[in-house]
Scaffold this motif. Sequence first.
Motif, PDB file in Angstrom:
ATOM      1  N   MET A  22     -11.335 -36.039 -67.407  1.00 41.81           N
ATOM      2  CA  MET A  22     -11.947 -36.841 -66.354  1.00 41.81           C
ATOM      3  C   MET A  22     -10.855 -37.448 -65.478  1.00 41.81           C
ATOM      4  O   MET A  22      -9.839 -37.916 -65.990  1.00 41.81           O
ATOM      5  CB  MET A  22     -12.804 -37.938 -66.957  1.00 41.81           C
ATOM      6  N   ASN A  23     -11.076 -37.407 -64.173  1.00 43.33           N
ATOM      7  CA  ASN A  23     -10.164 -38.007 -63.207  1.00 43.33           C
ATOM      8  C   ASN A  23     -10.987 -38.759 -62.180  1.00 43.33           C
ATOM      9  O   ASN A  23     -12.120 -38.382 -61.895  1.00 43.33           O
ATOM     10  CB  ASN A  23      -9.331 -36.934 -62.490  1.00 43.33           C
ATOM     11  N   ASN A  24     -10.406 -39.811 -61.603  1.00 47.03           N
ATOM     12  CA  ASN A  24     -11.076 -40.610 -60.577  1.00 47.03           C
ATOM     13  C   ASN A  24     -10.277 -40.601 -59.290  1.00 47.03           C
ATOM     14  O   ASN A  24      -9.046 -40.614 -59.317  1.00 47.03           O
ATOM     15  CB  ASN A  24     -11.237 -42.062 -61.037  1.00 47.03           C
ATOM     16  N   THR A  26     -10.716 -42.434 -55.169  1.00 46.98           N
ATOM     17  CA  THR A  26     -11.495 -43.205 -54.209  1.00 46.98           C
ATOM     18  C   THR A  26     -11.399 -42.498 -52.865  1.00 46.98           C
ATOM     19  O   THR A  26     -10.294 -42.160 -52.414  1.00 46.98           O
ATOM     20  CB  THR A  26     -10.966 -44.647 -54.097  1.00 46.98           C
ATOM     21  N   LEU A  59     -16.232 -44.105 -55.152  1.00 48.54           N
ATOM     22  CA  LEU A  59     -15.459 -43.725 -56.334  1.00 48.54           C
ATOM     23  C   LEU A  59     -16.008 -42.404 -56.846  1.00 48.54           C
ATOM     24  O   LEU A  59     -17.193 -42.298 -57.184  1.00 48.54           O
ATOM     25  CB  LEU A  59     -15.572 -44.789 -57.425  1.00 48.54           C
ATOM     26  N   LEU A  60     -15.160 -41.390 -56.872  1.00 47.01           N
ATOM     27  CA  LEU A  60     -15.530 -40.068 -57.367  1.00 47.01           C
ATOM     28  C   LEU A  60     -14.927 -39.897 -58.756  1.00 47.01           C
ATOM     29  O   LEU A  60     -13.722 -40.060 -58.927  1.00 47.01           O
ATOM     30  CB  LEU A  60     -14.997 -38.967 -56.452  1.00 47.01           C
ATOM     31  N   SER A  61     -15.761 -39.572 -59.730  1.00 49.22           N
ATOM     32  CA  SER A  61     -15.303 -39.315 -61.091  1.00 49.22           C
ATOM     33  C   SER A  61     -15.633 -37.871 -61.419  1.00 49.22           C
ATOM     34  O   SER A  61     -16.809 -37.521 -61.592  1.00 49.22           O
ATOM     35  CB  SER A  61     -15.994 -40.252 -62.086  1.00 49.22           C
ATOM     36  N   ARG A 101     -19.986 -43.086 -57.041  1.00 52.82           N
ATOM     37  CA  ARG A 101     -20.453 -44.465 -56.886  1.00 52.82           C
ATOM     38  C   ARG A 101     -20.167 -44.878 -55.450  1.00 52.82           C
ATOM     39  O   ARG A 101     -19.014 -44.888 -55.017  1.00 52.82           O
ATOM     40  CB  ARG A 101     -19.758 -45.406 -57.856  1.00 52.82           C
ATOM     41  N   GLN A 122     -24.934 -45.374 -58.067  1.00 48.85           N
ATOM     42  CA  GLN A 122     -24.246 -44.247 -58.697  1.00 48.85           C
ATOM     43  C   GLN A 122     -25.190 -43.064 -58.818  1.00 48.85           C
ATOM     44  O   GLN A 122     -26.362 -43.227 -59.111  1.00 48.85           O
ATOM     45  CB  GLN A 122     -23.786 -44.690 -60.082  1.00 48.85           C
ATOM     46  N   ARG A 161     -25.184 -38.687 -60.154  1.00 43.04           N
ATOM     47  CA  ARG A 161     -24.437 -37.665 -60.886  1.00 43.04           C
ATOM     48  C   ARG A 161     -24.947 -36.292 -60.467  1.00 43.04           C
ATOM     49  O   ARG A 161     -26.154 -36.071 -60.364  1.00 43.04           O
ATOM     50  CB  ARG A 161     -24.637 -37.857 -62.381  1.00 43.04           C
TER      51      ARG A 161
END
Length: 74
Positions: A4-6, A8, A13-15, A32, A38, A40
């Motif tokens: 997992m990486n985040n 902005t 906020l993209l995960s 988010r 949020q 998915r």
Amino acid sequence: MHHMNNVTYKGHLLSAIAVTDREVFSATLVVRDPSGVQRRSGALGTFASSIGAVRYAFAYGMAEIDHRKTPPSE
């Protein structure tokens, strides 16, 4: 195994999540927005590497935020 990486992007906020299943990876994305809402994605495709899966998920999310056509998966 999960990767997992985040990032902005324009206040969102993209995960990006890459999940391995044997020798392939699938990509999903959680976005988010600035107000905290949020959402998915479903599965965004299968990829040969976790890096490819995460990069695609970020490109997909950025295209959605910009109201552009989403990129084709591998």
